[in-house]
Motif scaffolding. Structure first.
Motif: not given
Length: 354
Positions: A131, A137, A47, A126
């Motif tokens: 999110l 993340g 991320s 995920l």
């Protein structure tokens, strides 16, 4: 507060960044991108790299990794870690998934030792709801045996509707968008069982060293072991119990590591959660085969330590003893019933042979 990094203003045009990356005069060990990015709390490395690419106008994170001479692996050696920190941002030292790795078997992750086998590579997994709420993340998604979001109690996802049998590609345009253009935050996720949700909360609690909550009360199996059990030891237990064959009672792990496929992780995690929720009665299948008919039609005793030799080598000695003691306790409480049951099966087998 939602942090939607896809809408952040780019500080440098792409052409300028490309010329900067291609400049042979850039000294190795110096910052390689013109705009630094501060890691969010508990953010995972994948991320973070997507946000570095977004902020600096780099099209994809493979290009960021290439500029950093960074191979897609689970962990990085101390010298690699130092180089990554200098060439990205000194604050990257706070991004725990890439702390130094002095051992090939365990890595420092979230401030504690975790088996390297328990960590994913750059395979995207995920929680769509997380999110959507946070915009980035979390490190818990990088634990291979943990396929459940502890916050929302749903299974993680690793594929898009455009290609259900293929994992989400890291070459996508941004962290929350698939190559096909679909918003990954809109993918439907499915509710895990109550036992799996409790176990997921325990894993994250151990990972982040949070105070023990009420989740412990629904998993009676964990009440009999020390509360200070580490996260990696808890993951070891999940792998071992999740691999237990429901018919033969043979314990895992298979080949000494959890499978990398999310679907298999979900099945094993649910099995481990159910076993821990009904402890120690859930060990009856593993205990029952300790007494079995031999080729001479007599009942014989099999030492559990012989049958679970892989498990003995894989688990900490105290944890293996914890399972063995629970098996012995269940055996003592159910010995008469098991002997009668096996005797009846033996009689039926002799009758069928005639």
């Amino acid at each position: 507060m939602r942090r939607d990094f896809e809408t952040q203003q780019r500080t440098f045009p792409t052409s300028k960044v490309e010329s900067f990356l291609g400049n042979p005069g850039v000294r190795r060990g110096s910052p390689i991108f013109p705009s630094s990015v501060e890691p969010y709390p508990e953010e995972n490395f994948e991320s973070y790299l997507f946000r570095v690419a977004e902020r600096n106008g780099v099209p994809t994170i493979p290009e960021v990794m290439q500029a950093l001479h960074l191979p897609p692996r689970r962990t990085y050696a101390p010298n690699e870690h130092e180089e990554i920190c200098f060439r990205l941002d000194y604050r990257l030292r706070n991004l725990v998934p890439i702390e130094p790795v002095p051992s090939q078997h365990k890595a420092m992750f979230a401030g504690q030792w975790i088996r390297v086998k328990h960590l994913t590579t750059f395979a995207t997994r995920l929680c769509p709801q997380c999110l959507a709420e946070d915009g980035y993340g979390r490190i818990g998604w990088k634990l291979v045996p943990l396929p459940v979001c502890d916050r929302h109690g749903t299974y993680l996802v690793d594929s898009c509707l455009c290609s259900p049998n293929r994992t989400i590609n890291i070459r996508r345009p941004c962290y929350s968008e698939c190559e096909c253009g679909m918003d990954l935050r809109s993918i439907a996720s499915y509710r895990a069982s109550a036992e799996a949700r409790s176990l997921a909360s325990l894993v994250i609690g151990r990972l982040l060293k949070q105070p023990v909550g009420d989740a412990d009360h629904t998993l009676t199996g964990l009440a009999s072991i020390p509360r200070e059990i580490s996260c990696t030891e808890l993951l070891d237990i999940i792998v071992v119990l999740g691999c237990m064959d429901p018919k033969t009672g043979k314990l895992g792990p298979r080949y000494g590591s959890p499978p990398s496929e999310l679907k298999s992780n979900i099945a094993q995690f649910e099995r481990a959660a159910q076993i821990l929720a009904n402890w120690p009665e859930s060990l009856l299948p593993s205990v029952r085969v300790l007494i079995a008919p031999t080729a001479f039609k007599a009942l014989s005793w099999s030492d559990p330590s012989d049958r679970h030799d892989k498990t003995r080598r894989y688990l900490d000695s105290a944890l293996f003893k914890w399972i063995a003691d629970a098996q012995s306790r269940v055996l003592q409480e159910n010995i008469r019933w098991m002997l009668q049951s096996l005797g009846a099966e033996l009689v039926r087998g002799q009758a069928c042979s005639h």
